[in-house]
Write an enzyme that holds these catalytic residues in place. Sequence first.
Site, mmCIF file in Angstrom:
data_model
loop_
_atom_site.group_PDB
_atom_site.id
_atom_site.type_symbol
_atom_site.label_atom_id
_atom_site.label_comp_id
_atom_site.label_asym_id
_atom_site.label_seq_id
_atom_site.Cartn_x
_atom_site.Cartn_y
_atom_site.Cartn_z
ATOM 1 N N ASP A 1 0.826 -1.215 0.000
ATOM 2 C CA ASP A 1 0.000 0.000 0.000
ATOM 3 C C ASP A 1 0.861 1.267 0.000
ATOM 4 O OD1 ASP A 1 -2.414 1.394 0.124
ATOM 5 O OD2 ASP A 1 -3.224 0.140 1.719
ATOM 6 N N ASP B 1 -10.060 3.579 -3.460
ATOM 7 C CA ASP B 1 -10.777 2.403 -2.953
ATOM 8 C C ASP B 1 -12.204 2.301 -3.479
ATOM 9 O OD1 ASP B 1 -8.471 2.020 -1.618
ATOM 10 O OD2 ASP B 1 -9.347 1.971 0.386
HETATM 11 C C1 GLA Z 1 -5.943 1.280 1.473
HETATM 12 C C2 GLA Z 1 -6.112 0.284 0.338
HETATM 13 C C3 GLA Z 1 -7.236 -0.680 0.680
HETATM 14 C C4 GLA Z 1 -6.930 -1.407 1.976
HETATM 15 C C5 GLA Z 1 -6.709 -0.385 3.086
HETATM 16 C C6 GLA Z 1 -6.177 -1.033 4.363
HETATM 17 O O1 GLA Z 1 -7.046 2.118 1.587
HETATM 18 O O2 GLA Z 1 -6.349 0.937 -0.860
HETATM 19 O O3 GLA Z 1 -7.423 -1.620 -0.376
HETATM 20 O O4 GLA Z 1 -5.801 -2.200 1.807
HETATM 21 O O5 GLA Z 1 -5.747 0.601 2.700
HETATM 22 O O6 GLA Z 1 -5.948 -0.117 5.378
#
Ligand code: GLA
Length: 402
Positions: A149, A204
């Site tokens: 990430d 997301d």
């Molecule tokens: C980010 C990623 C998500 C998930 C969260 C976890 O937002 O894009 O897919 O992995 O972190 O905290």
Amino acid sequence: MKKIILLVLLVINLKTFAQKFESIAATPPMGWNSWNTFQTNISEDLVKGIADSLVSSGMKDAGYTYIVLDDGWMAMQRDSVSGDLVADPKKFPHGIKALADYIHSKGLKFGLYNCAGTKTCAGYPGTRGYEYQDARFYASLDIDYLKFDWCYTDSLNAQEAYGTMSKALFAARRPIVFSLCEWGSHQPWLWAAKDGELWRTTGDIGVCYQGDTVISGGWKPNCVMKCVDLNEPLRKYAGPGHWNDPDMLEVGNGMSAAEDRTHFSLWCMMAAPLIAGNDIRKMTPETRMILTNKDVISVDQDALGVQGWRYVTKDSLETWFKPLNNDDWAVCFVNRSRQPQKINFDWKNENVNDTLSSRQLNASSTTYKITDVWMKKSLSTTSKPLSATVAPHDVLMLRLNK
Ligand code: GLA
């Protein structure tokens, strides 16, 4: 002789500069990830239950292989002596290696999550400064997949940070699928094919079809169709071993069956990774049927590995094409509106010419048989115009073959 020596030198040279294992994602990765349903509320029992259900539900047979633990698997501190990451002892009383062994014993593969920054998005220890140590640690746990990430990265250079982790994984000598998750902020499609197997192209995803949905804390997820619109123009960057990733699936998490079908169909039309994000221990038969439809999945997993594209949009009705192996085609009519939409598509009047794959669909010179892949039903052929009606937020998805 000279030629042979040159060839040997070339191979040695290529190996020296290789940075990732080839052929570990010849088709888009398929699996399950904990985040969309469970966030950080994960545990050994949960994950074992998911592994069991993946097998008993037919998901494994349909191709879902990787079980990936997202954020929240770690304790808040690294080991004070070794500096290694530590699994949360309450959530994972037998440790991560025992869980990896359990998952492997089911014929599945296992993945973990971390972050290029100093902390993960949920505040657990990040990898910055520990890249090689963490890669060795993952290899010692026998993991097969790492989602990486982009939180707490300050002014870090994305290309360098992901490049370093990629090299660290390669140096640890275990083939690990490397999933770059920097949300498309630094256009990874332009530089990440050498580093990993998939890269996020969007922020997301949320459980919504299209439009704005605000969830707690004012955080706005991307609805499914927003992810589609961001990912579709990037088709030329995807291919075997390096895929555009419009984020994990929300199928079974609260949209209507038609919307779930659309979501799944378009991920398959875009050759996207298929990472389920629902509680598969409790999924409804309808959700199971969507996620395990082998005819739809075979469009995603097609060996040609070409991402499909939106050919035309008219009155909220989109027509998508994806060239497939053996000169087959997938076609998807997508109704984005709240009203039923009529299709009148005269194959012979269309000029479907994909310069990216050098494929052409010419219904005047070739007659294709048509199968409705959701209904599993033969329709007529491309010799006659297609007329049908698509329900609101639904799709008609077809496979054409000679
Ligand atoms: C980010 C990623 C998500 C998930 C969260 C976890 O937002 O894009 O897919 O992995 O972190 O905290």
